[in-house]
Scaffold this motif. Structure first.
Motif, PDB file in Angstrom:
ATOM      1  N   GLU A  37      41.642 110.442  18.002  1.00  0.00           N
ATOM      2  CA  GLU A  37      40.652 111.447  18.382  1.00  0.00           C
ATOM      3  C   GLU A  37      40.957 111.933  19.790  1.00  0.00           C
ATOM      4  N   PHE A  38      41.112 113.241  19.944  1.00  0.00           N
ATOM      5  CA  PHE A  38      41.295 113.806  21.273  1.00  0.00           C
ATOM      6  C   PHE A  38      39.962 113.864  22.004  1.00  0.00           C
ATOM      7  N   SER A  67      50.634 105.784  19.968  1.00  0.00           N
ATOM      8  CA  SER A  67      50.393 107.225  19.863  1.00  0.00           C
ATOM      9  C   SER A  67      51.399 108.017  20.693  1.00  0.00           C
ATOM     10  N   ARG A  68      51.753 107.499  21.866  1.00  0.00           N
ATOM     11  CA  ARG A  68      52.783 108.178  22.665  1.00  0.00           C
ATOM     12  C   ARG A  68      54.111 108.187  21.917  1.00  0.00           C
ATOM     13  N   GLY A  69      54.427 107.060  21.270  1.00  0.00           N
ATOM     14  CA  GLY A  69      55.673 106.975  20.527  1.00  0.00           C
ATOM     15  C   GLY A  69      55.726 107.930  19.356  1.00  0.00           C
ATOM     16  N   THR A 141      47.552 124.913  22.286  1.00  0.00           N
ATOM     17  CA  THR A 141      47.659 123.582  21.700  1.00  0.00           C
ATOM     18  C   THR A 141      49.108 123.344  21.337  1.00  0.00           C
ATOM     19  N   LEU A 142      49.695 122.298  21.911  1.00  0.00           N
ATOM     20  CA  LEU A 142      51.097 121.960  21.690  1.00  0.00           C
ATOM     21  C   LEU A 142      51.223 120.944  20.561  1.00  0.00           C
ATOM     22  N   ALA A 230      49.664 117.442  20.346  1.00  0.00           N
ATOM     23  CA  ALA A 230      49.933 116.663  21.550  1.00  0.00           C
ATOM     24  C   ALA A 230      48.867 116.866  22.626  1.00  0.00           C
ATOM     25  N   THR A 231      48.429 118.106  22.838  1.00  0.00           N
ATOM     26  CA  THR A 231      47.413 118.374  23.854  1.00  0.00           C
ATOM     27  C   THR A 231      46.963 119.820  23.726  1.00  0.00           C
ATOM     28  N   THR A 232      45.804 120.120  24.310  1.00  0.00           N
ATOM     29  CA  THR A 232      45.333 121.500  24.423  1.00  0.00           C
ATOM     30  C   THR A 232      45.146 121.810  25.896  1.00  0.00           C
ATOM     31  N   GLU A 233      45.837 122.834  26.380  1.00  0.00           N
ATOM     32  CA  GLU A 233      45.737 123.263  27.765  1.00  0.00           C
ATOM     33  C   GLU A 233      45.015 124.591  27.841  1.00  0.00           C
TER      34      GLU A 233
END
Length: 236
Positions: A37-38, A67-69, A141-142, A230-233
């Motif tokens: 969950e983000f 999760s990073r892996g 979002t990447l 991966a992330t939302t900027e």
């Protein structure tokens, strides 16, 4: 590009969790279930990631390193299958874990949150709102991974970009939620080595309740096509 119109969007305290199944090297046998969950800031950009992994040998454990892996290790990423909850539940049962716990119970398994650096929005474009709107925002979002050709075709059919789409844009869409206007494009970035959804939001008022559900819906659609968010900027 078609325009979808909705009168309202509910304000949600928590969106559904993201599910993954880890398969063996052959790709035929499930070995683990991952739940994520983000964590989002008040303006909906990403500030953290909660996760938990279940295997028959260890049960549930919180693991930000795993999760990073999933995103950084190409060999592990090749064994990751983004799935809906029903498929994760089936794998959990097949591996001897019984029914998958409910989402409140799964959140109880989260422990070592992966924090993302906090930063002010990158002003890559003018933040001036269109006439009649309160504010304009741009989110990216990447995603990690490769988009299979058949799933790419499905997304292109779901969100047709049109013949005059900029280079690199696979799919695009637009939605009006109340008075808010959301326009998005799924594109290749970084010289074609990564994928991103760019979402531009023109808010009619100071309220931004429509942003989170739309971001989650778009991210989920691309995730279930095979990519790993991966992330939302926020750019503006």
């Amino acid at each position: 590009m078609s325009v979808e119109t909705y009168a309202t969007v509910p304000v949600v305290a928590a969106t559904p969790l993201d599910y993954y199944v880890i398969v063996d090297g052959s790709g035929a046998t499930a070995e683990a279930v991952v739940v994520e969950e983000f964590v989002r800031a008040p303006d909906w950009c990403t500030v953290g990631l909660d996760s938990a992994v279940w295997t028959p040998a260890t049960g549930w454990r919180s693991s930000s390193s795993f999760s990073r892996g999933m995103r950084a290790d190409a060999r592990l990423r090749a064994r990751v299958r983004p799935v809906p909850r029903s498929v994760a539940d089936a794998a959990h049962r097949q591996l001897g874990g019984g029914p998958l716990p409910g989402e409140p119970g799964l959140r109880d398994r989260f422990g070592d949150r992966q924090a993302f650096p906090a930063a002010a929005p990158l002003l890559l474009a003018s933040p001036v709102a269109p006439e009649g709107c309160h504010e304009r925002r741009v989110y990216r979002t990447l995603f990690a991974g490769d988009l299979p050709a058949d799933r790419a075709a499905e997304l292109a059919a779901r969100w047709p970009a049109g013949h005059h789409a900029p280079a690199g844009v696979l799919a695009a869409g637009r939605r009006r939620v109340g008075g808010d206007d959301h326009t998005w494009a799924l594109r290749r970035i970084g010289g074609g080595v990564a994928w991103a959804i760019d979402l531009t939001v023109a808010l009619a008022t100071a309220a931004d309740h429509s942003v989170g559900p739309v971001l989650h819906e778009l991210t989920t659609a691309v995730r279930l096509a095979g990519l790993i968010p991966a992330t939302t900027e926020r750019f503006a």
